[in-house]
Motif scaffolding. Sequence first.
Motif, PDB file in Angstrom:
ATOM      1  N   UNK A 242       0.848  -1.198   0.000  1.00  0.00           N
ATOM      2  CA  UNK A 242       0.000   0.000   0.000  1.00  0.00           C
ATOM      3  C   UNK A 242       0.882   1.246   0.000  1.00  0.00           C
ATOM      4  N   UNK A 243       0.632   2.137  -0.944  1.00  0.00           N
ATOM      5  CA  UNK A 243       1.402   3.373  -1.063  1.00  0.00           C
ATOM      6  C   UNK A 243       0.497   4.565  -0.767  1.00  0.00           C
ATOM      7  N   UNK A 244       1.003   5.494   0.014  1.00  0.00           N
ATOM      8  CA  UNK A 244       0.252   6.715   0.324  1.00  0.00           C
ATOM      9  C   UNK A 244       0.788   7.921  -0.429  1.00  0.00           C
ATOM     10  N   UNK A 245       1.937   7.757  -1.086  1.00  0.00           N
ATOM     11  CA  UNK A 245       2.585   8.911  -1.701  1.00  0.00           C
ATOM     12  C   UNK A 245       3.557   9.587  -0.754  1.00  0.00           C
ATOM     13  N   UNK A 269       2.296  -6.324  -6.378  1.00  0.00           N
ATOM     14  CA  UNK A 269       1.302  -5.357  -6.798  1.00  0.00           C
ATOM     15  C   UNK A 269       1.333  -4.174  -5.844  1.00  0.00           C
ATOM     16  N   UNK A 270       1.547  -2.983  -6.373  1.00  0.00           N
ATOM     17  CA  UNK A 270       1.504  -1.763  -5.569  1.00  0.00           C
ATOM     18  C   UNK A 270       0.171  -1.070  -5.824  1.00  0.00           C
ATOM     19  N   UNK A 271      -0.467  -0.582  -4.758  1.00  0.00           N
ATOM     20  CA  UNK A 271      -1.779   0.046  -4.898  1.00  0.00           C
ATOM     21  C   UNK A 271      -1.798   1.350  -4.105  1.00  0.00           C
ATOM     22  N   UNK A 272      -2.374   2.361  -4.734  1.00  0.00           N
ATOM     23  CA  UNK A 272      -2.610   3.641  -4.062  1.00  0.00           C
ATOM     24  C   UNK A 272      -4.106   3.898  -4.068  1.00  0.00           C
ATOM     25  N   UNK A 281      -4.592  12.242   2.926  1.00  0.00           N
ATOM     26  CA  UNK A 281      -3.598  13.135   3.507  1.00  0.00           C
ATOM     27  C   UNK A 281      -2.197  12.648   3.200  1.00  0.00           C
ATOM     28  N   UNK A 282      -1.286  13.593   2.995  1.00  0.00           N
ATOM     29  CA  UNK A 282       0.126  13.273   2.860  1.00  0.00           C
ATOM     30  C   UNK A 282       0.535  12.726   1.508  1.00  0.00           C
ATOM     31  N   UNK A 283      -0.343  12.733   0.490  1.00  0.00           N
ATOM     32  CA  UNK A 283      -0.009  12.168  -0.807  1.00  0.00           C
ATOM     33  C   UNK A 283       0.775  13.164  -1.630  1.00  0.00           C
ATOM     34  N   UNK A 284       1.856  12.695  -2.240  1.00  0.00           N
ATOM     35  CA  UNK A 284       2.674  13.519  -3.123  1.00  0.00           C
ATOM     36  C   UNK A 284       2.663  12.886  -4.504  1.00  0.00           C
ATOM     37  N   UNK A 285       2.165  13.639  -5.473  1.00  0.00           N
ATOM     38  CA  UNK A 285       2.092  13.088  -6.830  1.00  0.00           C
ATOM     39  C   UNK A 285       3.476  12.754  -7.354  1.00  0.00           C
ATOM     40  N   UNK A 286       4.445  13.615  -7.107  1.00  0.00           N
ATOM     41  CA  UNK A 286       5.806  13.347  -7.583  1.00  0.00           C
ATOM     42  C   UNK A 286       6.349  12.061  -6.965  1.00  0.00           C
ATOM     43  N   UNK A 287       6.069  11.846  -5.674  1.00  0.00           N
ATOM     44  CA  UNK A 287       6.527  10.616  -5.018  1.00  0.00           C
ATOM     45  C   UNK A 287       5.847   9.392  -5.617  1.00  0.00           C
ATOM     46  N   UNK A 288       4.547   9.509  -5.912  1.00  0.00           N
ATOM     47  CA  UNK A 288       3.833   8.373  -6.499  1.00  0.00           C
ATOM     48  C   UNK A 288       4.390   8.029  -7.880  1.00  0.00           C
ATOM     49  N   UNK A 289       4.713   9.046  -8.670  1.00  0.00           N
ATOM     50  CA  UNK A 289       5.286   8.792  -9.995  1.00  0.00           C
ATOM     51  C   UNK A 289       6.623   8.071  -9.857  1.00  0.00           C
ATOM     52  N   UNK A 290       7.464   8.538  -8.923  1.00  0.00           N
ATOM     53  CA  UNK A 290       8.769   7.897  -8.719  1.00  0.00           C
ATOM     54  C   UNK A 290       8.600   6.469  -8.211  1.00  0.00           C
ATOM     55  N   UNK A 291       7.660   6.288  -7.284  1.00  0.00           N
ATOM     56  CA  UNK A 291       7.451   4.953  -6.725  1.00  0.00           C
ATOM     57  C   UNK A 291       6.853   4.009  -7.760  1.00  0.00           C
ATOM     58  N   UNK A 292       6.045   4.534  -8.657  1.00  0.00           N
ATOM     59  CA  UNK A 292       5.508   3.679  -9.723  1.00  0.00           C
ATOM     60  C   UNK A 292       6.640   3.155 -10.602  1.00  0.00           C
ATOM     61  N   UNK A 293       7.577   4.024 -10.952  1.00  0.00           N
ATOM     62  CA  UNK A 293       8.720   3.579 -11.751  1.00  0.00           C
ATOM     63  C   UNK A 293       9.528   2.525 -11.004  1.00  0.00           C
ATOM     64  N   UNK A 294       9.700   2.712  -9.693  1.00  0.00           N
ATOM     65  CA  UNK A 294      10.451   1.739  -8.900  1.00  0.00           C
ATOM     66  C   UNK A 294       9.745   0.388  -8.904  1.00  0.00           C
ATOM     67  N   UNK A 295       8.427   0.389  -8.740  1.00  0.00           N
ATOM     68  CA  UNK A 295       7.671  -0.870  -8.755  1.00  0.00           C
ATOM     69  C   UNK A 295       7.847  -1.585 -10.089  1.00  0.00           C
TER      70      UNK A 295
END
Length: 840
Positions: A242-245, A269-272, A281-295
């Motif tokens: 589970x990812x929050x960003x 499987x990564x899910x947001x 709360x606390x979600x960062x779009x830039x972090x989610x984009x980076x974490x998606x690439x990592x996954x």
Amino acid sequence: MSGDVRPGRLKVYLGAAPGVGKTCRMLDEGRRRAARGADVVVGFAECHGRPRTEAMLEGLEVVPRASCEYRGGRFEEMDLGAVLSRRPQIALVDEFAHSNIPGDGRNAKRWQDIEALLIAGIDVVTALNIQHLESLNDVVEKITRVPQHETVPDDVVRRATQIELVDMEPEGLRRRMAHGNIYTPEKVDAALANYFRPGNLTALRQLALLWTADRVDEALQSYRAEHSIGGVWETRERVVVALTGGPEGDTLIRRAARITARSAGGDLLAVHVARSDGLAAGASHASLVRQRRLVEDLGGSYHSVVGEDTATALVEFARTENATQLVLGTSRRGRLERFLTGPGTGETVTALSGDIDVHRVTHERAGRGTLLPSRRRTLSTRRLAAGLVAGLVLPVLLTLVLDRLRGPLDLTSDALLFLLTVVGVACTGGVASALIASVTASLLLNYWFIPPIGAFTLEDPNALIALGVFAVVAATVAAAVDRSLRLSRRSARATAEAETMSSLAGSIVRGGATIPALLERTRETFAMDSAELVDEAPDGEPSNSGTTTAVPAGPGAWLVLRGRALSSSERRVLAAFAAHVGSAVERARLAEAAAQVEPVKAADRMRTALLRAVGHDLRTPLAAGWAAVTSLRSRDVEFSPEDRDELLATADESMARLSRLVENLLDLSRLEAGVLTLNLRATTLEEILPTALAEAPGAEARDVEEIPAVLADPPLLERVVANLVANAARHTPPGQKVLVTASVLAGRVELRVVDRGPGLPADGRQHLFEPFQRLGDTDNTTGLGLGLALARGLTEAMNGTLTPEDTPGGGLTMVVSLPLAHQAGISRPEQISHPVVRRA
């Protein structure tokens, strides 16, 4: 045939390579079913001359094959009409990927014949090798270096009722080959050294196992959905993270990847979860984009879902995917914040997870969140109830405390403390709680602290003012809190919608914009049962009936989702998804139109290239021949016999060169038009190689004496080899020879023309066979460059292939593969003429 005929069931025996025993398994099943009383016939069985396989046909009814003539040979195909007329319960049909001989209205592929049998209500048992699956065709070619020209679409195979893997260890298959149980003895050595190498067989076996595992997984998911099974079946390790960003996402992903790697075949499987009310709360779009690439770099998949409650949405997603483990981070909230706001997502997920293992991973941000609850939190039922209780209890508790402090504190201090309590209750529970707290505090202040103490009085103006101030302050603070919450919800909802659309746009940029991918992404994002694209809405207009939601997706297209009812905010986001789907549909239509224009453009490019090249290559021999003839006709000069002979030789050579160029151009045009006439017959290499090598003194043929005859047109095969040898000689360094060798493999002869030149550049293969272009040319003025283009065209016209390979140690090897004459039923040089049929 009546319309209520039950479609037949298809069973496929899938093997990793030839010889694993698919046909035997198919025939054995037919014998067992026939013994149980079923009506079984053999529509087609390919025994390849193997006695054990042929023996299994005994006792089974075999439908006679249809004989047909093609390219000078006699061939046998399954008689589809005879099988349909016989109408058995079960038909055994081998070679699922086989290409039928054209003519007499036959289907192009045997799998199309099998579909006709299934439509007629006949059950079919067939066999297929993994290399013939369309999705794996290029992968198998890279592994084995052998192109596969007969393929079956994956969805045709996946529709089978049963798919059974016929497996065998690579060494066991090689022993079977060495004992002569697969190929005839003269083919064994070549097969073991090429296609049946241990590494090739191991890779093919892994492809077959993985593809079959995916097919089994699809069947399992379908069964669970049909029977509403929500429990986890641990058939395969699936880890959901589970990812929050937040910044802890990278740590969680890597930990989940390590858990997945502990078992072979596991899925990551990564899910947001994007809250449908926008309160993530606390979600960062830039972090989610980076974490998606990592996954994706770690071999996992990224998913984004919309849900009212984060914990519930996580657990529902994990159950839908049949996840065995769920990884999430420990709370970023501190102890006091957790005490004030209650259990968070982690605790709730653990309580709801049931048989899914939950991993709570610590990280550097754990317990370092803000002290007070986020002001973007919505007033939940729990919070409202807590506010009402606080409005009654806190003033009473404050009264007890202040009663013990009557000496140090005066009335003003008491009133301010009561006011502070009312403000706190208003921030926590809203307007209703604030009004209850203000009334309770006013009454207690009046009774306990305003003289006369111990009695209620409203005659004192101070008491009336105190009560009024409490009410006004409470209402004002509560109204401000409500307004802040509404504005925060709007802002957060817009942020969540933007985040969801940004994630969709990111998948489109990364190449996931195909219509099926967009539909699956839409279904997954809104947690629906299905999503499809139709020409008309179910009711003819946009709807949200609770089980079906339809929105327009462009002209003549509707996006239809089935499942739960969607809120207005979700429908707004869905409309944006539909717009993307509509754009994808339009792009697909434009791509189809562009594909229809491409052949015209290619023909125009070819004509342009021909006009540029033909001027030089035709004019040069024509000018030389013309000059020689003109000189001979001149009466002003008296030539010696030697000079006259030289001029005649020049004229003859120029005319011969001109004739070859014209013949090449005419043959290429005939190939393009599909009207080249072939005279196919049994042809030996010893028959054509001497002439083909005559114009290349540096060429040498080896090991071709014992090669069986091939089915070919001798003059055209001679021209193919001559062109390849001439091309190889042009790139071979001085002192080196062009080598021509041949071998037999899988019913075909492979003729290799080997040079030791500079080899092929990395980007040269795609342009190697283009006409009017030579390798390394910067323009088309150095030659027509027809040699390789014509060689490939003539080879394919003779039912062969021409492929380039890298020569070990440097250079290029051109491999001509042609069928053996006895494989086509021709054992003597019987010449048969027929036109070439141009294939689409």
